[in-house]
Every structure is written in C-alpha cells, then in structure tokens.
Design a protein around this motif. Structure first.
Motif, mmCIF file in Angstrom:
data_model
loop_
_atom_site.group_PDB
_atom_site.id
_atom_site.type_symbol
_atom_site.label_atom_id
_atom_site.label_comp_id
_atom_site.label_asym_id
_atom_site.label_seq_id
_atom_site.Cartn_x
_atom_site.Cartn_y
_atom_site.Cartn_z
ATOM 1 N N PRO A 68 0.793 -1.295 0.102
ATOM 2 C CA PRO A 68 0.066 0.029 -0.047
ATOM 3 C C PRO A 68 0.668 1.220 -0.232
ATOM 4 O O PRO A 68 0.234 2.166 -0.519
ATOM 5 C CB PRO A 68 -0.732 0.039 1.303
ATOM 6 N N THR A 72 -1.512 3.455 3.185
ATOM 7 C CA THR A 72 -1.792 3.020 4.787
ATOM 8 C C THR A 72 -2.427 4.299 5.518
ATOM 9 O O THR A 72 -3.267 3.858 6.369
ATOM 10 C CB THR A 72 -0.310 2.593 5.131
ATOM 11 N N ALA A 150 -0.994 -0.915 14.855
ATOM 12 C CA ALA A 150 -1.048 -1.811 13.651
ATOM 13 C C ALA A 150 -1.922 -3.073 13.717
ATOM 14 O O ALA A 150 -2.856 -3.256 12.616
ATOM 15 C CB ALA A 150 0.329 -2.283 13.246
ATOM 16 N N THR A 154 -5.621 -3.328 11.337
ATOM 17 C CA THR A 154 -5.847 -4.597 10.696
ATOM 18 C C THR A 154 -7.279 -4.939 11.105
ATOM 19 O O THR A 154 -8.121 -5.541 10.394
ATOM 20 C CB THR A 154 -4.835 -5.670 10.964
ATOM 21 N N THR A 165 -5.959 -7.257 3.661
ATOM 22 C CA THR A 165 -4.968 -6.267 4.049
ATOM 23 C C THR A 165 -4.749 -6.510 5.428
ATOM 24 O O THR A 165 -5.230 -6.879 6.205
ATOM 25 C CB THR A 165 -5.926 -4.906 4.200
ATOM 26 N N PHE A 167 -1.778 -4.743 8.197
ATOM 27 C CA PHE A 167 -1.081 -3.683 8.546
ATOM 28 C C PHE A 167 -0.171 -3.950 9.589
ATOM 29 O O PHE A 167 -0.133 -4.758 10.448
ATOM 30 C CB PHE A 167 -1.782 -2.320 8.965
ATOM 31 N N GLY A 172 3.200 3.183 6.409
ATOM 32 C CA GLY A 172 3.389 2.709 5.018
ATOM 33 C C GLY A 172 4.613 2.453 4.441
ATOM 34 O O GLY A 172 4.981 2.020 3.280
ATOM 35 N N GLN A 178 3.212 -5.847 5.082
ATOM 36 C CA GLN A 178 2.028 -4.879 4.975
ATOM 37 C C GLN A 178 1.636 -5.110 3.602
ATOM 38 O O GLN A 178 2.178 -4.692 2.696
ATOM 39 C CB GLN A 178 2.683 -3.513 5.268
ATOM 40 N N THR A 180 -1.808 -5.085 0.810
ATOM 41 C CA THR A 180 -3.486 -4.841 0.474
ATOM 42 C C THR A 180 -3.743 -5.172 -0.898
ATOM 43 O O THR A 180 -3.080 -5.879 -1.503
ATOM 44 C CB THR A 180 -3.841 -3.254 0.767
#
Length: 295
Positions: A68, A72, A150, A154, A165, A167, A172, A178, A180
């Motif tokens: 992403p 993010t 994080a 998620t 996705t 995280f 990001g 990480q 998506t």
C-alpha cells in the motif's frame, strides 16, 4: 454491362434488412478501446467503483496482493477520525512525538525530542505532507505502541470488509508483511467519505500553514480534474506510485484506485483516463485492451 439484371424484389428486401441490422449493431455495440497502462503487469492493479451504487466500473488485478505504501495512512486517519468522533481526542489535543516517531525517514515534519503536534495539524500533516513521523506519533498515541496500533488497523480493516489487508505500521514505510489490494483500498476510500463526511474535506487540501511556514502537498490530481476532491497518494520502491482518488461532480461519485505506476505523472494521466472512461456512456460494455508499460 448489358448482362446485369436488377435483383428480384424479395432479394432487395432481404439485403435492405441485413444492412439495417448491420448498422444497428454498429450503433449499439461500443467499439473496443486501448488503454495504456503506466506499469508492468506484475505491479499494476486498478479499480473504479461507483461510490453511490457500489457498482464496479473497471478492474484489473484488483484482488491481487500489493504494497500500500502511504495509502496506509488512510487507515491511520480513519482511526484518528474515529477517536475524534468518540470524544477521545479533540482537534486541540497535543500528540507527543517520540524519539521513535521522530527517527522515521522522510517524508516527515522533522520534529525534535520533546515536541508535540495538535490533532488538527497532525491530520493536515498526514494528508498533505504524508508525514511519516506524524503518522507514527498518532499510532503510538492511540495504540500505546505502533505495533499495537497496527493490530488495531488490521482489525478495523476486517470490520470494513477489507479481507486481504494486513498492516504492520502506521506510515506505509516498507514492510514485507504490509499488504493490501486495490479493492480493499477502494472499500477504505468509500468508508472514509461515508463514515466521516465532516472530516473528508481534509483530503482536498493541497497545502497548510504550520509554525509560520507553508507546507505544500504532492497530490497533483487536486485541481487537475474538475470534481476530484481527494484523497491519498503513496510510493515506495516495492509498490510503485499508488493513488486513491475521489471524484464527486454532476451527480456522479467515483472511487478510483491505481497501484504500481512507474511515475507520479503517468499515474495521474492514467487516473484521468479512467475517470473519463467511467463517465462516458459510450464506454458502457466496451471491451478494453490493455497495453502494459513493458509491451
């Protein structure tokens, strides 16, 4: 020439009917189109969604896993807006910037040890500047640590229907875990507008004043296409140039996601082409042939 005879009446009738059918087919069948894609196939992903109806107007690899990058921060902001709505923070709340947050690589606001930023300025720094230090500071403030934040990100993604996705950080910045999809980013873009209509205006800002200096952004889609009102760009080397764009004009509301472009300029050109394609009634049902960057 004297040997040519007129066609019998019945044959002329059938010939006329055949011509009419051919002409009707030409009038109702949209022509094939060629769309230049500014990315290699293994990085590219895109989707266009009618945000009012949820109808998918265009997609290529929209469920394929992609990095992403700074898209993010859309989820970082979603959770910050949620905290504002719940009263956990106000726009005047001061968010401390830890040593960990301040140590993040650019792009950032370059805070020193012990400094803080108010929530209103933090939102603008994340939207306009895509400031990594501020995104991490927000994550630490809301989650207790960036790792815990994080996990919250998620979890919220799953609640919103972002099924693919995960995280690992608030900014990001590169992390192999990480991931998506273009579809999930479209879901998040629509959720931000629908859930926080009074905060969505932040995404249309292209600059802001902070501590007496003008901070400029780099979302060049703003002001380029009438009706575009946000929302976020992103780039890391592994992802290429990404963007989620909202179009809202003349009764149409689109969410456009493009991932993996070779440059910001080419990405923006492609987004504009997708908007024009999606608004054109002649393109409804048309077949589109893609020409990828390496072809």
């Amino acid at each position: 020439m004297s040997n040519l005879r007129p066609l019998p009446l019945i044959q002329r009738v059938f010939a006329a009917l055949a011509l009419l059918v051919l002409l009707a087919g030409c009038a109702t069948t949209p022509p094939d189109s060629v769309l230049a894609v500014p990315a290699p196939a293994q990085k590219y992903a895109a989707i266009v969604v009618d945000a009012r109806t949820g109808k998918q107007l265009f997609e290529v690899s929209s469920t394929a896993q992609r990095y992403p990058a700074s898209l993010t921060k859309m989820m970082t902001l979603y959770l910050l807006f949620d905290a504002l709505e719940s009263g956990r923070v106000t726009k005047q709340t001061q968010i401390p910037v830890s040593d960990h947050a301040a140590s993040q690589p650019p792009t950032k606001m370059r805070f020193r040890r012990g400094e803080s930023i108010d929530v209103d300025s933090a939102i603008r720094a994340i939207v306009v500047k895509s400031a990594n230090d501020v995104a991490v500071a927000v994550g630490e403030y809301l989650g207790g640590s960036e790792d815990q934040f994080a996990a919250m990100m998620t979890s919220k993604a799953r609640q919103l229907g972002m099924t693919s996705t995960s995280f690992r950080n608030a900014s990001g910045l590169p992390d192999d875990g990480q991931m998506t999809t273009a579809r999930d980013m479209a879901v998040l873009g629509m959720a931000l507008r629908q859930r926080f209509p009074h905060q969505f205006h932040y995404f249309s800002e292209s600059d802001f004043m902070f501590r007496g200096r003008l901070v400029r952004g780099h979302n060049d889609m703003l002001g380029r296409v009438r009706g575009v009102d946000g929302i976020k760009t992103g780039y890391i080397r592994a992802s290429g140039f990404n963007i989620v764009t909202s179009y809202n004009a003349d009764g149409r509301n689109l969410i456009v996601v493009v991932m993996g472009a070779a440059s910001a300029r080419q990405r923006n050109d492609h987004v504009e082409a997708l908007i024009q394609r999606s608004l054109s009634p002649t393109m409804d049902g048309a077949k589109t042939r893609l020409m990828f960057a390496e072809q």
